[in-house]
Design a protein around this motif. Structure first.
Motif, PDB file in Angstrom:
ATOM      1  N   CYS A 410       0.967  -0.736   0.486  1.00  0.00           N
ATOM      2  CA  CYS A 410      -0.056   0.214   0.035  1.00  0.00           C
ATOM      3  C   CYS A 410       0.726   1.231   0.017  1.00  0.00           C
ATOM      4  O   CYS A 410       2.313   1.368   0.415  1.00  0.00           O
ATOM      5  CB  CYS A 410      -1.001  -0.137   1.139  1.00  0.00           C
ATOM      6  SG  CYS A 410       0.476   0.737   2.845  1.00  0.00           S
ATOM      7  N   PRO A 411       0.173   2.045  -0.478  1.00  0.00           N
ATOM      8  CA  PRO A 411       1.223   3.725  -0.085  1.00  0.00           C
ATOM      9  C   PRO A 411       2.268   3.974   1.004  1.00  0.00           C
ATOM     10  O   PRO A 411       2.615   4.659   0.826  1.00  0.00           O
ATOM     11  CB  PRO A 411       0.456   5.000  -0.712  1.00  0.00           C
ATOM     12  CG  PRO A 411      -0.967   4.097  -1.653  1.00  0.00           C
ATOM     13  CD  PRO A 411      -0.914   2.789  -0.578  1.00  0.00           C
ATOM     14  N   CYS A 416      -0.054   8.468   2.720  1.00  0.00           N
ATOM     15  CA  CYS A 416      -1.292   8.253   3.505  1.00  0.00           C
ATOM     16  C   CYS A 416      -1.565   8.694   4.562  1.00  0.00           C
ATOM     17  O   CYS A 416      -0.383   8.882   5.918  1.00  0.00           O
ATOM     18  CB  CYS A 416      -1.563   7.131   3.917  1.00  0.00           C
ATOM     19  SG  CYS A 416      -3.110   6.365   4.149  1.00  0.00           S
ATOM     20  N   LEU A 418      -3.555   7.810   6.661  1.00  0.00           N
ATOM     21  CA  LEU A 418      -4.432   7.205   7.810  1.00  0.00           C
ATOM     22  C   LEU A 418      -3.012   6.070   8.146  1.00  0.00           C
ATOM     23  O   LEU A 418      -2.898   5.551   9.699  1.00  0.00           O
ATOM     24  CB  LEU A 418      -5.005   5.852   7.530  1.00  0.00           C
ATOM     25  CG  LEU A 418      -6.404   6.586   7.395  1.00  0.00           C
ATOM     26  CD1 LEU A 418      -7.018   5.902   6.873  1.00  0.00           C
ATOM     27  CD2 LEU A 418      -6.705   7.217   8.084  1.00  0.00           C
ATOM     28  N   ALA A 419      -1.643   5.978   7.346  1.00  0.00           N
ATOM     29  CA  ALA A 419      -0.615   4.763   8.393  1.00  0.00           C
ATOM     30  C   ALA A 419       0.495   5.444   9.835  1.00  0.00           C
ATOM     31  O   ALA A 419       0.638   6.422  10.069  1.00  0.00           O
ATOM     32  CB  ALA A 419       0.591   5.139   6.762  1.00  0.00           C
ATOM     33  N   GLY A 450       0.771  -0.455   5.279  1.00  0.00           N
ATOM     34  CA  GLY A 450       1.047   1.184   6.528  1.00  0.00           C
ATOM     35  C   GLY A 450       0.326   0.920   7.868  1.00  0.00           C
ATOM     36  O   GLY A 450       0.675   1.512   8.824  1.00  0.00           O
ATOM     37  N   CYS A 451      -0.588   0.263   7.846  1.00  0.00           N
ATOM     38  CA  CYS A 451      -1.726   0.238   9.425  1.00  0.00           C
ATOM     39  C   CYS A 451      -2.324  -1.212   8.779  1.00  0.00           C
ATOM     40  O   CYS A 451      -2.689  -1.422   8.130  1.00  0.00           O
ATOM     41  CB  CYS A 451      -2.262   1.779   8.726  1.00  0.00           C
ATOM     42  SG  CYS A 451      -4.015   2.115   8.271  1.00  0.00           S
ATOM     43  N   ASN A 453      -5.900  -1.088   9.002  1.00  0.00           N
ATOM     44  CA  ASN A 453      -6.516  -0.954   7.332  1.00  0.00           C
ATOM     45  C   ASN A 453      -6.446  -2.369   6.100  1.00  0.00           C
ATOM     46  O   ASN A 453      -7.061  -2.729   5.445  1.00  0.00           O
ATOM     47  CB  ASN A 453      -7.577   0.379   6.376  1.00  0.00           C
ATOM     48  CG  ASN A 453      -7.404   1.281   7.637  1.00  0.00           C
ATOM     49  OD1 ASN A 453      -8.131   1.004   8.370  1.00  0.00           O
ATOM     50  ND2 ASN A 453      -6.935   2.866   7.435  1.00  0.00           N
ATOM     51  N   GLY A 454      -4.884  -1.925   6.406  1.00  0.00           N
ATOM     52  CA  GLY A 454      -4.970  -3.787   5.029  1.00  0.00           C
ATOM     53  C   GLY A 454      -4.880  -3.427   3.728  1.00  0.00           C
ATOM     54  O   GLY A 454      -5.316  -4.385   3.515  1.00  0.00           O
ATOM     55  N   CYS A 455      -5.076  -2.583   3.447  1.00  0.00           N
ATOM     56  CA  CYS A 455      -4.814  -2.263   2.300  1.00  0.00           C
ATOM     57  C   CYS A 455      -4.243  -2.949   1.612  1.00  0.00           C
ATOM     58  O   CYS A 455      -3.719  -3.323   0.593  1.00  0.00           O
ATOM     59  CB  CYS A 455      -5.004  -0.247   1.292  1.00  0.00           C
ATOM     60  SG  CYS A 455      -6.069   0.467   3.010  1.00  0.00           S
TER      61      CYS A 455
END
Ligand code: HEM
Ligand code: SF4
Lengths: 543, 95
Positions: A410-411, A416, A418-419, A450-451, A453-455
């Motif tokens: 993920c970015p 991001c 939220l990261a 990066g967090c 949320n698991g993108c």
């Protein structure tokens, strides 16, 4: 390719005009940010760390060359010359200006594209198998079923304010390239007892904070009843899904709380009520849509044997192409994962080149994969060498599909808000480090978020990495044993976390131990892990 | 500990820093607002021209400031993975 009809085009054009007006009023301070924010999110525009980020929907990850060229144009004209392909088969632009967004969206609309329903608690862009209509192992093209769903659900008021976002994936093969067990609804085309096509329905999968695998609530749903049944699922969710706690609002929590059997029973009851209303369109409607997705006419007598005397080319063919339905053809995956580069990023020039190749050699179609690569689905084998040469010259011929350096990321904290931690630099370091041995390692899927949320699908990684915040410092947890394919499982945390160099070293140790433990060169890391369990790896990393 | 006032410009989303008499793209142009920060936020918020106004903690550094968290250092400089876009206030490898 699906072509917009007059209704689709009118809806998209009207939305662009409406948003243009909303942006103008925001810029004039006629509306507050509080009022405007939900409006911009409904059009895919987020405020991220450095600028606005626009998420553009790519339904089923399917593009034609005209659309990909437009994505390149947008990268050049409105961004900084590149875009980021995501695990939801969309593209995100990182440097967008609010004041230019209406013009950007008008450009997108001119090629039948838009950015709505890429945010908010609605049915999001529906994802599908990137090999649809080409895979040798598919029952039928899943995209018409997804398109029918899209037409039914787009801007549908009943589903615009669900308890939480809603993600659907549809596949036509038993080999799962769309992660259907990790979506709110997963649909798989299957044959019924009489050979007729129907759908297997899975509900309640997802990643993020509370990862869960989906449950099958119906083994076989006749196609004729398909939309009514989907409506029933969404109604049960809309009625009972929790709205009091954002962390418990996804359908997976409801399915888990009620139990899959009770959830299925409620859906059946709701469906029985809906059926007499005759919601489902006549079969001719699905046939009309399916006609749009008809693959290009491919020559059945195209030669199968090609000159593989160039070893680098032969290796690329072996690693990055798949068998096509039609003999003499292949499915090409273009890796956006050259070791050291940013996973999923493509420059405008690369997009243009791929668009040219698709137009010249691949029936004018391109697909985006959930692993953040691009696909040319319909290629004659005797054109492979020409394509490879062009890709090679543009740095796009990395032969690493599903291998250690084909990392999903993920970015993360580079982009991001939220990261907790950066993910891209970890992916870059690991890819460079593992590229040398990856041919020997075989299939190995590393996925980084990066967090929580698991993108980046870390819970579905053979090796998953999750960025967390430890007293203001970036820290990384290591997870092992996940899969997003037909053998889906959720990866588990191995032990305490690491800093940036520590996580790279830890993955190295895990891989070193795998090499000593594996039963033979054909036993994948995932299979070894499933056979021996976590202990030997714990010992290798922490012992 | 010094604190700086930052936000994102409405029109462009650019990260900007309060300089005492205006806004700059460069972290090192910022002035410490310390206890006056909340009052500035109260002054600018109703104008609705800058999003996500926030006060962040920094340490003095040669030539300017070093934000305490990685997140704010990335915000100030740009993505650590694209040094070609980096703003000059901090070296990218010091993120
Ligand atoms: C940068 C802006 C982004 C924001 C603000 C964002 C936000 C979120 C949030 C809050 C969740 C958790 C939702 C929940 O559990 O209810 C989530 C999940 C997810 N996001 Fe993102 N995300 C972003 C970027 C991305 C990117 C770049 C990708 C693809 C690489 C992506 C793909 C996903 C996927 C696949 C999930 C998991 C869905 C699930 O819970 O099952 N997102 N995102
Ligand atoms: S996983 Fe977290 S850090 Fe990564 S894109 Fe999603 S929200 Fe951002």
């Amino acid at each position: 390719m699906y072509r917009y009809d007059e209704y689709d085009q009118a809806i998209v054009d009207a939305r662009v005009a409406e948003f243009r007006d909303q942006v103008a009023r925001r810029l004039n301070n006629e509306i507050s940010e509080e009022a405007f924010k939900p409006l911009r999110l409904m059009n895919g525009l987020y405020l991220q760390l450095h600028a606005y980020m626009l998420r553009v929907a790519i339904p089923y990850g399917t593009l034609d060359s005209r659309q990909l060229r437009m994505l390149a144009h947008i990268a050049r004209r409105y961004d900084r010359g590149y875009g980021h392909f995501t695990t939801r088969q969309n593209i995100q632009y990182n440097w967008i200006k609010l004041e230019e967004t209406p013009d950007l969206l008008a450009d997108l609309a001119s090629v039948e594209m838009h950015a709505f329903q890429t945010s908010g608690n609605c049915i999001r862009n529906i994802s599908s198998d990137q090999f649809a209509a080409a895979a040798a192992d598919e029952i039928a093209d899943p995209r018409p079923y997804a398109e029918l769903l899209r037409q039914w659900s787009t801007l549908h008021p009943e589903f615009s304010f669900l308890p939480r976002k809603f993600k659907i994936a549809v596949t036509g093969s038993a080999t799962d390239r769309a992660a259907i067990q990790l979506h709110d609804i997963g649909l798989q085309l299957v044959h019924g007892p009489g050979g007729e096509i129907g759908l297997k329905v899975l509900v309640g999968g997802g990643m993020g904070r509370t990862p869960m695998l989906a449950h099958v609530i119906r083994e076989f749903l006749p196609v004729a009843d398909y939309l009514g049944y989907m409506e029933a699922i969404l109604r049960v969710y809309n009625r009972h899904g929790r709205r009091d706690n954002i962390y418990k609002a996804r359908i997976k929590i409801l399915v888990n709380d009620l139990g899959p059997a009770e959830f299925a029973a409620q859906v059946e009851a709701e469906w029985a009520q809906l059926k007499p209303l005759g919601l489902d369109p006549p079969p001719s409607e699905l046939a009309r849509i399916a006609a749009h997705f008809a693959p290009p006419v491919l020559a059945a007598d195209a030669p199968v044997d090609i000159d593989l005397s160039n070893p680098e080319f032969a290796n690329w063919v072996a690693v990055n192409t798949h068998p096509h339905k039609v003999p003499g053809h292949a499915i090409v995956t273009i890796s956006l994962k050259a070791p050291g580069e940013i996973p999923g990023d493509a420059s405008a020039d690369q997009m243009d080149l791929i668009a040219d190749l698709a137009q010249a050699h691949a029936g004018d179609e391109i697909r985006v994969t959930h692993a953040q690569n691009l696909v040319l689905p319909h290629v004659r084998r005797d054109a492979l060498f020409t394509i490879w040469q062009a890709l090679h010259a543009a740095g796009l011929a990395t032969a690493n599909l599903d291998r250690a350096s084909d990392i999903i990321s993920c970015p993360g904290l580079d982009y991001c808000t939220l990261a907790n931690a950066r993910s891209i630099p970890i992916a870059q370091k690991l890819a460079v480090r593992l590229a040398r041995q990856e041919a020997d390692l075989g299939e190995l899927k590393i996925k980084i978020s990066g967090c929580i949320n698991g993108c980046g699908h870390h819970h579905a990684g053979h090796v998953g990495i999750l960025g967390v915040d430890r007293k203001g410092e970036e820290n990384y947890q290591l997870l092992l044993g996940g899969s997003g394919a037909e053998d889906a499982s959720l990866a588990r945390i191995l032990g305490p976390g690491f800093d940036e160099d520590g996580i790279v070293a830890a993955v190295d140790k895990v891989i070193g131990r795998y090499m000593t433990l594996r039963a033979g060169p054909d036993e994948r890391f995932l299979d070894t892990y499933r056979r021996v369990g976590a202990e030997p790896f714990k010992e290798a990393v922490y012992g | 500990m010094p604190r700086l006032l930052t936000g994102n410009r409405l029109e462009t989303g650019d990260v900007i820093w309060w300089t005492g008499d205006g806004w700059s793209l460069h972290l090192n142009d910022a002035v410490a607002v310390d206890d006056g920060g909340e009052a500035l936020i109260a002054q600018f918020s109703p104008q609705e021209r800058i999003n996500d106004l926030a006060l962040i903690d920094v340490d003095p550094a040669p030539g300017g400031w070093r934000p305490r968290t990685t997140r704010e250092r990335v915000r100030a400089v740009g993505p650590s993975v694209r040094p070609d876009f980096a703003l000059p206030s901090l070296p990218v490898d010091a993120i």
